[in-house]
Design a protein around this motif. Sequence first.
Motif, PDB file in Angstrom:
ATOM      1  N   THR A 183       0.787  -1.090  -0.062  1.00 56.57           N
ATOM      2  CA  THR A 183      -0.226   0.011  -0.157  1.00 56.57           C
ATOM      3  C   THR A 183       0.754   1.211  -0.062  1.00 56.57           C
ATOM      4  O   THR A 183       2.080   1.207   0.422  1.00 56.57           O
ATOM      5  N   TYR A 184       0.340   2.133  -0.801  1.00 50.42           N
ATOM      6  CA  TYR A 184       0.962   3.577  -0.781  1.00 50.42           C
ATOM      7  C   TYR A 184       1.081   4.269   0.701  1.00 50.42           C
ATOM      8  O   TYR A 184      -0.062   4.356   1.360  1.00 50.42           O
ATOM      9  N   ASN A 185       2.126   4.583   1.299  1.00 46.79           N
ATOM     10  CA  ASN A 185       2.344   5.084   2.685  1.00 46.79           C
ATOM     11  C   ASN A 185       2.269   6.728   2.433  1.00 46.79           C
ATOM     12  O   ASN A 185       3.585   7.265   2.344  1.00 46.79           O
ATOM     13  N   GLU A 186       1.043   7.210   2.504  1.00 45.91           N
ATOM     14  CA  GLU A 186       0.727   8.558   2.251  1.00 45.91           C
ATOM     15  C   GLU A 186       1.799   9.516   3.308  1.00 45.91           C
ATOM     16  O   GLU A 186       2.151  10.559   3.186  1.00 45.91           O
ATOM     17  N   SER A 187       1.286   9.232   4.467  1.00 47.35           N
ATOM     18  CA  SER A 187       1.588  10.054   5.686  1.00 47.35           C
ATOM     19  C   SER A 187       3.230  10.124   5.549  1.00 47.35           C
ATOM     20  O   SER A 187       3.944  11.340   5.693  1.00 47.35           O
ATOM     21  N   LEU A 188       4.071   9.057   5.533  1.00 42.85           N
ATOM     22  CA  LEU A 188       5.297   8.864   5.506  1.00 42.85           C
ATOM     23  C   LEU A 188       6.029   9.756   4.157  1.00 42.85           C
ATOM     24  O   LEU A 188       7.151  10.392   4.438  1.00 42.85           O
ATOM     25  N   THR A 189       5.220   9.615   3.243  1.00 38.32           N
ATOM     26  CA  THR A 189       5.641  10.179   1.808  1.00 38.32           C
ATOM     27  C   THR A 189       5.540  11.649   2.088  1.00 38.32           C
ATOM     28  O   THR A 189       6.574  12.495   1.917  1.00 38.32           O
ATOM     29  N   GLN A 190       4.492  12.018   2.737  1.00 38.20           N
ATOM     30  CA  GLN A 190       4.229  13.576   2.701  1.00 38.20           C
ATOM     31  C   GLN A 190       5.039  14.087   3.883  1.00 38.20           C
ATOM     32  O   GLN A 190       5.736  15.351   3.708  1.00 38.20           O
ATOM     33  N   ASN A 191       5.488  13.381   4.742  1.00 36.05           N
ATOM     34  CA  ASN A 191       6.211  14.042   5.812  1.00 36.05           C
ATOM     35  C   ASN A 191       7.689  14.108   5.481  1.00 36.05           C
ATOM     36  O   ASN A 191       8.556  15.047   5.510  1.00 36.05           O
ATOM     37  N   GLU A 192       8.023  13.266   4.435  1.00 32.53           N
ATOM     38  CA  GLU A 192       9.549  13.308   3.876  1.00 32.53           C
ATOM     39  C   GLU A 192       9.319  14.560   2.894  1.00 32.53           C
ATOM     40  O   GLU A 192      10.528  15.271   2.959  1.00 32.53           O
ATOM     41  N   LEU A 193       8.356  14.872   2.110  1.00 33.10           N
ATOM     42  CA  LEU A 193       8.424  15.870   1.379  1.00 33.10           C
ATOM     43  C   LEU A 193       8.401  16.965   2.223  1.00 33.10           C
ATOM     44  O   LEU A 193       8.927  18.042   1.647  1.00 33.10           O
ATOM     45  N   GLU A 194       7.491  17.129   3.145  1.00 35.85           N
ATOM     46  CA  GLU A 194       7.544  18.394   4.038  1.00 35.85           C
ATOM     47  C   GLU A 194       9.038  18.489   4.666  1.00 35.85           C
ATOM     48  O   GLU A 194       9.452  19.903   4.716  1.00 35.85           O
ATOM     49  N   SER A 195       9.737  17.528   4.833  1.00 36.09           N
ATOM     50  CA  SER A 195      11.065  17.861   5.301  1.00 36.09           C
ATOM     51  C   SER A 195      11.741  18.456   4.448  1.00 36.09           C
ATOM     52  O   SER A 195      12.818  19.435   4.737  1.00 36.09           O
ATOM     53  N   LYS A 196      11.808  17.884   3.127  1.00 36.52           N
ATOM     54  CA  LYS A 196      12.727  18.441   2.094  1.00 36.52           C
ATOM     55  C   LYS A 196      12.258  19.728   1.799  1.00 36.52           C
ATOM     56  O   LYS A 196      12.989  20.875   1.423  1.00 36.52           O
ATOM     57  N   TYR A 197      10.908  20.278   2.018  1.00 35.72           N
ATOM     58  CA  TYR A 197      10.581  21.546   1.878  1.00 35.72           C
ATOM     59  C   TYR A 197      11.101  22.590   2.856  1.00 35.72           C
ATOM     60  O   TYR A 197      11.354  23.590   2.537  1.00 35.72           O
ATOM     61  N   ASN A 198      11.027  21.872   4.060  1.00 35.97           N
ATOM     62  CA  ASN A 198      11.575  22.917   5.112  1.00 35.97           C
ATOM     63  C   ASN A 198      13.171  23.143   4.887  1.00 35.97           C
ATOM     64  O   ASN A 198      13.671  24.182   5.606  1.00 35.97           O
ATOM     65  N   GLN A 199      13.770  22.328   3.954  1.00 35.20           N
ATOM     66  CA  GLN A 199      15.011  22.435   3.832  1.00 35.20           C
ATOM     67  C   GLN A 199      15.691  23.469   2.827  1.00 35.20           C
ATOM     68  O   GLN A 199      16.728  23.762   2.586  1.00 35.20           O
ATOM     69  N   ILE A 200      14.280  23.954   1.954  1.00 35.72           N
ATOM     70  CA  ILE A 200      14.580  25.090   0.925  1.00 35.72           C
ATOM     71  C   ILE A 200      15.340  26.230   1.412  1.00 35.72           C
ATOM     72  O   ILE A 200      14.606  26.730   2.700  1.00 35.72           O
ATOM     73  N   SER A 201      16.135  26.783   1.101  1.00 39.02           N
ATOM     74  CA  SER A 201      16.568  28.072   1.304  1.00 39.02           C
ATOM     75  C   SER A 201      15.745  29.218   0.759  1.00 39.02           C
ATOM     76  O   SER A 201      15.694  29.157  -0.286  1.00 39.02           O
ATOM     77  N   TYR A 202      15.183  29.978   1.693  1.00 37.38           N
ATOM     78  CA  TYR A 202      14.534  31.084   1.018  1.00 37.38           C
ATOM     79  C   TYR A 202      15.453  32.464   0.364  1.00 37.38           C
ATOM     80  O   TYR A 202      14.755  33.468   0.268  1.00 37.38           O
ATOM     81  N   THR A 203      16.699  32.184   0.804  1.00 37.50           N
ATOM     82  CA  THR A 203      17.229  33.320   0.434  1.00 37.50           C
ATOM     83  C   THR A 203      18.475  32.843  -0.443  1.00 37.50           C
ATOM     84  O   THR A 203      18.819  31.623  -0.717  1.00 37.50           O
TER      85      THR A 203
END
Length: 681
Positions: free
Chosen positions: A201-221
């Motif tokens: 089965t597709y683990n949506e929560s784990l996938t989304q958490n990993e994606l959010e973690s990568k989003y949070n690592q984006i540098s805004y500057t």
Amino acid sequence: MKSFVNYLFKNQDLFYKVFLFLLTTFLIVYLFPKGGKFKYEIPKGKPWQYENLYAPFDFAILKTSDELSAEKERINKEHIPYYEYNPEIAEQVKTDLERQFSEVLSDTLSRSVTLALKNFVEETSAEIYRNGLLQEIIPLDQDQIIYLKKGNEATEVSYGNILKQNQLRDFLNRKIDEARLQIFRDELIELFFNSVRPNVTYNESLTQNELESKYNQISYTRGNVERGTIIVAKGEVVEGNKLQVLNSLKAEYESQVWSQANYNWVIVGYSMLVFLALLMLMLFIRKYRYDIFQNNVKVTFIFFNLLLMVLLTVLVIRFNVNYVYVVPLCILPLTLKGFFDSRLGLFTHVITVLLLGFIVPDSYEYMFLQIIAGIVTILTVSELYKRANLFITVGQITMVYILSYFAFTVIQEGSIYEVEPETFLMFLLGGLATLFVQPLIYAYEKVFGLVSDMSLLELSDTNSKLLKELSDKAPGTFHHSLNVANLAEAAANEIGANSMLARVGALYHDIGKMRNPTYFTENQTTSVNSHDELSPRESAEIIIEHVINGIEIAKKRNLPDRVIDFIRTHHGTTTVYYFWKKEKEANKNANPEDFRYPGPIPFSKETAILMMCDSVEAASKSIKEPTSKIIDEFVEKIINKQMEEGQFLNSDITFMEIQMVKKVLKRKLKNIYHLRIEYPE
């Protein structure tokens, strides 16, 4: 101590206004953001009009929204999704296959065939569940790498290597053909379809958490600007990287953590500006609307509406600044015009917009749009009680918003392709929200005890209980009031006054005559005159009393103050001339004050119109052989006498407007008497 208490009591109205003023100032300053305010307007696509700008401190350059969106898109493409492998299902399927083998396949098969079939089933099952069986919901590319999580371990697997449930039949047919067991095809397929179940089965929560973690690592500057570096030179066009650096400086400046001393100075600055803006509003009301200034309820109502608009805008900005134009700011001038007048509505609207200019982005654009919309509101809305007029006004307001925004965008971007359709939707939503003004006005009438044109429309119904009572008790007065109402309405329309208010005031101005109807000639149906048995002074007292009686009746029947004002002022401070003259003939030392109405004199255009129309209509009944010339002289004589006595000094009506009222009255009286052109013989 006693004198101090008396002083407080005598000046309680003033103290209340000071308290209201300070409370409103405090609440507005409390609602405002407390950060610094960037002192430059950033002219996108235009030359920098200020002196050379140097970086006042070190700051980072913010990435644009397009750059951030591109990075997120890249992360989305490169992101590896997680799928969960359930080994318990694989074991359960293995058990089910063994149990159902003898049920599906015949017991009469030879031992070698049975052994071959069991080996096939076991090997095929193992291959199916090597990487698991997936019920595909979101199809991916076959070469897409995914993480297959088994317990606490996750391994990279090609998405194409996982068997999908819709591929199971083809997979089994291929395996059966390779094992040359075609004769048992139906039984084997039945066996597997009865037992096999998806276990991936597709683990949506784990996938989304990993994606959010990568989003949070984006540098805004991207990069930094050191203190003292020149950012933009005078005359240099602000665009591209220059624009982004300036926006970054503005964001950094307004988000800096202020020291306690700086924070206090910001509070002082905001307090002074808000104090001055509200002071201008209070002084305007005191100078030009003194009757409103004296009424604490009305002053409270004005400040409450101003504060409400500020509160709504602040809440929307804190939620999402892009929705700032959804706030129906034009409700403010609509409401104040409905209860008071256009000038007060527009002035309060401008003060409110100036206050909001401190906190909204693109403050010049915002203030321009809102002030223009407020002017359009004041100029276009008329007779708010008519629903069609409100819809037309809201449509015009929305169109002004759209056109102004379009013009600003074209000026700033130099292209129509940068216009954001979502902003047009915000304007439409704001227009729809403005329609809420009608139920809001109704609520205000109940809470603050005010009266609007919509209430006046209800009061103008001649089938109302009070007017029916007037018609029954004093039919002549009722007929006179109807005639005066028609004259007043026509005159008010001619000079741009509130025609509905003038009509309603005229309908109720003589309700005091219900107490002693036969003492007024229009109600006398016989030749007997009730005044024959009274002295001129007693007769005058009864005539004058109809004003006092009218005010008492109106208050008992809960008529609005705006209507009661017409009862108070429709005779001003004039004298009951007939009985005064009669008394003077008998007593040369008679005091004219005994025959004078108590006043006050009219203090609005509408009440002045009623005085003129009432006098002219009542006196016109004495004209025996009316001609065009006689009517003209008659109207001029009556109104000129009122002007000589100073009855219109407080009514804010001009000589030109009085002349226009005269023309209306002359024309209407000629129509009433059916005068025709006199042809020469």
